[in-house]
Design a protein around this motif. Structure first.
Motif, PDB file in Angstrom:
ATOM      1  N   GLU A 143       6.685   6.844   0.243  1.00  0.00           N
ATOM      2  CA  GLU A 143       6.763   5.482   1.250  1.00  0.00           C
ATOM      3  C   GLU A 143       5.661   4.583   1.194  1.00  0.00           C
ATOM      4  O   GLU A 143       4.701   5.058   0.479  1.00  0.00           O
ATOM      5  CB  GLU A 143       6.720   5.848   2.735  1.00  0.00           C
ATOM      6  CG  GLU A 143       8.184   6.712   3.167  1.00  0.00           C
ATOM      7  CD  GLU A 143       9.397   6.226   2.871  1.00  0.00           C
ATOM      8  OE1 GLU A 143       9.550   4.899   3.129  1.00  0.00           O
ATOM      9  OE2 GLU A 143      10.341   6.702   2.451  1.00  0.00           O
ATOM     10  N   ALA A 144       5.918   3.450   1.353  1.00  0.00           N
ATOM     11  CA  ALA A 144       4.740   2.393   1.153  1.00  0.00           C
ATOM     12  C   ALA A 144       4.819   1.402   2.434  1.00  0.00           C
ATOM     13  O   ALA A 144       5.955   1.450   2.905  1.00  0.00           O
ATOM     14  CB  ALA A 144       5.061   1.629  -0.001  1.00  0.00           C
ATOM     15  N   ASN A 145       3.683   0.732   2.551  1.00  0.00           N
ATOM     16  CA  ASN A 145       3.590  -0.292   3.541  1.00  0.00           C
ATOM     17  C   ASN A 145       3.351  -1.409   2.997  1.00  0.00           C
ATOM     18  O   ASN A 145       2.514  -1.638   2.271  1.00  0.00           O
ATOM     19  CB  ASN A 145       2.481   0.056   4.348  1.00  0.00           C
ATOM     20  CG  ASN A 145       2.212  -0.568   5.771  1.00  0.00           C
ATOM     21  OD1 ASN A 145       3.475  -1.174   6.268  1.00  0.00           O
ATOM     22  ND2 ASN A 145       1.034  -1.201   6.286  1.00  0.00           N
ATOM     23  N   ILE A 146       4.334  -2.684   3.619  1.00  0.00           N
ATOM     24  CA  ILE A 146       4.128  -3.837   3.146  1.00  0.00           C
ATOM     25  C   ILE A 146       3.952  -4.770   4.370  1.00  0.00           C
ATOM     26  O   ILE A 146       4.394  -4.658   5.374  1.00  0.00           O
ATOM     27  CB  ILE A 146       5.593  -4.311   2.352  1.00  0.00           C
ATOM     28  CG1 ILE A 146       5.763  -3.708   1.284  1.00  0.00           C
ATOM     29  CG2 ILE A 146       5.566  -6.017   2.187  1.00  0.00           C
ATOM     30  CD1 ILE A 146       6.922  -3.967   0.349  1.00  0.00           C
ATOM     31  N   VAL A 147       2.677  -5.487   4.168  1.00  0.00           N
ATOM     32  CA  VAL A 147       2.555  -6.753   5.095  1.00  0.00           C
ATOM     33  C   VAL A 147       2.187  -7.762   4.477  1.00  0.00           C
ATOM     34  O   VAL A 147       1.623  -8.102   3.593  1.00  0.00           O
ATOM     35  CB  VAL A 147       0.834  -6.041   5.667  1.00  0.00           C
ATOM     36  CG1 VAL A 147       0.500  -6.967   6.594  1.00  0.00           C
ATOM     37  CG2 VAL A 147       1.005  -4.795   6.253  1.00  0.00           C
ATOM     38  N   ILE A 148       2.940  -8.788   5.271  1.00  0.00           N
ATOM     39  CA  ILE A 148       3.072 -10.075   4.517  1.00  0.00           C
ATOM     40  C   ILE A 148       1.896 -10.972   5.106  1.00  0.00           C
ATOM     41  O   ILE A 148       1.945 -11.015   6.517  1.00  0.00           O
ATOM     42  CB  ILE A 148       4.349 -10.699   4.932  1.00  0.00           C
ATOM     43  CG1 ILE A 148       5.698 -10.113   4.011  1.00  0.00           C
ATOM     44  CG2 ILE A 148       4.400 -12.350   4.543  1.00  0.00           C
ATOM     45  CD1 ILE A 148       7.096 -10.728   4.425  1.00  0.00           C
ATOM     46  N   THR A 158       0.965  -1.427  -0.012  1.00  0.00           N
ATOM     47  CA  THR A 158      -0.049   0.023  -0.085  1.00  0.00           C
ATOM     48  C   THR A 158       0.868   1.104   0.064  1.00  0.00           C
ATOM     49  O   THR A 158       1.383   1.575   1.065  1.00  0.00           O
ATOM     50  CB  THR A 158      -1.077  -0.057   1.392  1.00  0.00           C
ATOM     51  OG1 THR A 158      -1.753  -1.398   1.356  1.00  0.00           O
ATOM     52  CG2 THR A 158      -1.966   1.103   1.026  1.00  0.00           C
ATOM     53  N   PRO A 159       0.895   2.044  -0.982  1.00  0.00           N
ATOM     54  CA  PRO A 159       1.672   3.257  -1.350  1.00  0.00           C
ATOM     55  C   PRO A 159       1.033   4.266  -0.246  1.00  0.00           C
ATOM     56  O   PRO A 159      -0.166   4.197  -0.178  1.00  0.00           O
ATOM     57  CB  PRO A 159       1.643   3.623  -2.641  1.00  0.00           C
ATOM     58  CG  PRO A 159       1.340   2.396  -3.402  1.00  0.00           C
ATOM     59  CD  PRO A 159       0.405   1.612  -2.615  1.00  0.00           C
ATOM     60  N   SER A 160       1.743   5.077   0.246  1.00  0.00           N
ATOM     61  CA  SER A 160       1.227   6.098   1.137  1.00  0.00           C
ATOM     62  C   SER A 160       0.456   7.308   0.323  1.00  0.00           C
ATOM     63  O   SER A 160      -0.271   8.066   1.133  1.00  0.00           O
ATOM     64  CB  SER A 160       2.423   6.741   2.178  1.00  0.00           C
ATOM     65  OG  SER A 160       3.264   7.359   1.047  1.00  0.00           O
ATOM     66  N   GLN A 161       0.589   7.340  -0.919  1.00  0.00           N
ATOM     67  CA  GLN A 161      -0.207   8.292  -1.560  1.00  0.00           C
ATOM     68  C   GLN A 161      -0.258   7.817  -3.031  1.00  0.00           C
ATOM     69  O   GLN A 161       0.611   7.293  -3.758  1.00  0.00           O
ATOM     70  CB  GLN A 161       0.864   9.645  -1.593  1.00  0.00           C
ATOM     71  CG  GLN A 161       0.275  10.791  -2.145  1.00  0.00           C
ATOM     72  CD  GLN A 161       0.965  12.283  -2.029  1.00  0.00           C
ATOM     73  OE1 GLN A 161       2.146  12.228  -1.571  1.00  0.00           O
ATOM     74  NE2 GLN A 161       0.720  13.090  -2.869  1.00  0.00           N
ATOM     75  N   ILE A 162      -1.430   8.263  -3.484  1.00  0.00           N
ATOM     76  CA  ILE A 162      -1.658   7.986  -4.890  1.00  0.00           C
ATOM     77  C   ILE A 162      -2.207   9.180  -5.624  1.00  0.00           C
ATOM     78  O   ILE A 162      -2.989  10.268  -5.067  1.00  0.00           O
ATOM     79  CB  ILE A 162      -3.026   6.692  -5.023  1.00  0.00           C
ATOM     80  CG1 ILE A 162      -2.418   5.608  -4.240  1.00  0.00           C
ATOM     81  CG2 ILE A 162      -3.268   6.729  -6.447  1.00  0.00           C
ATOM     82  CD1 ILE A 162      -3.681   4.557  -4.405  1.00  0.00           C
TER      83      ILE A 162
END
Length: 225
Positions: free
Chosen positions: A198-203, A71-75
């Motif tokens: 920045e982006a958020n990565i969740v496994i 999930t990118p922090s901004q689109i």
């Protein structure tokens, strides 16, 4: 002339009985899950044991299946994502990967994102790119094949032979031995994406998928001796 004559004789020998290889009855893939309930956080150690010792396992063709959310922090206003998964992103999720057999360490790969990048650039060509994309190799701004742009869910696989040399060289099945795969997640996932934000990565899921080889009864008796 002798070679031509021999080849002609072989072509005319049409009454030989066909040779059938029934040594393998079936091949089916089995999923092995991590021990306990891992949270898949940075620097976590994940252990995936294989306790079935009476089965023939095709480790050389096994692979690590990974699923998560990016999930990118901004689109941007036009819907364009300002951040994308980087090339070889799946391998960069890990700090270290170890393979143990019978309690002994057989292979270890540190910084798999870097080591597999070097290996791929030297060993693979453009013809292998469609397969490599499922490993996370070849990803770019216009090539996010392992990512669903709508749900932001990514999924892919890392074959053991892509990560470790022994799995390329030793292609026989393994039996009567305990095995374990140990994965240590990276301290940060910042090497897994590139972009302006920045982006958020969740496994969400890490599994080890291994083919079970079922031989014919005659071979089973030989293995039991």
């Amino acid at each position: 002339m002798a070679l031509t004559l021999a080849s002609s004789i072989e072509k005319c020998d049409v009454f030989d009985e066909p040779i059938f290889d029934n040594s393998i009855v079936s091949l089916h893939e089995h999923t092995y899950k991590p021990y306990g309930s891992p949270s898949y956080k940075n620097s976590d150690e994940i252990r995936i044991p294989v306790h079935f010792q009476d089965l023939i396992l095709d480790i050389s063709e096994s692979y690590i299946y990974i699923e998560g959310k990016f999930t990118p922090s901004q689109i941007a206003a036009d819907g364009h994502i300002k951040c994308n998964l980087s090339n070889n992103a799946l391998a960069f999720l890990f700090e270290e990967i170890r393979y143990e057999m019978g309690g002994e360490q057989i292979a270890v790969v540190r910084k798999p994102g870097i080591t597999t990048s070097m290996k791929t650039m030297l060993s693979f060509g453009a013809s292998q790119l469609p397969v490599l994309l499922t490993y996370g190799w070849g990803l770019g701004e216009d090539h996010q094949d392992i990512l669903d742009d709508t749900t932001h869910v990514f999924s892919g696989r890392l074959p053991l032979k892509y990560l470790m040399g022994f799995a390329e060289d030793y292609t026989k099945g393994l039996i009567n031995v305990k095995q374990e795969l140990i994965l240590i997640l990276a301290r940060t996932f910042k090497n897994c994406y590139v972009g302006d934000v920045e982006a958020n990565i969740v496994i969400d899921k890490i599994e080890w998928k291994i083919r079970h080889i079922v031989p014919e009864d005659r071979l089973k008796l030989n293995y039991a001796q």
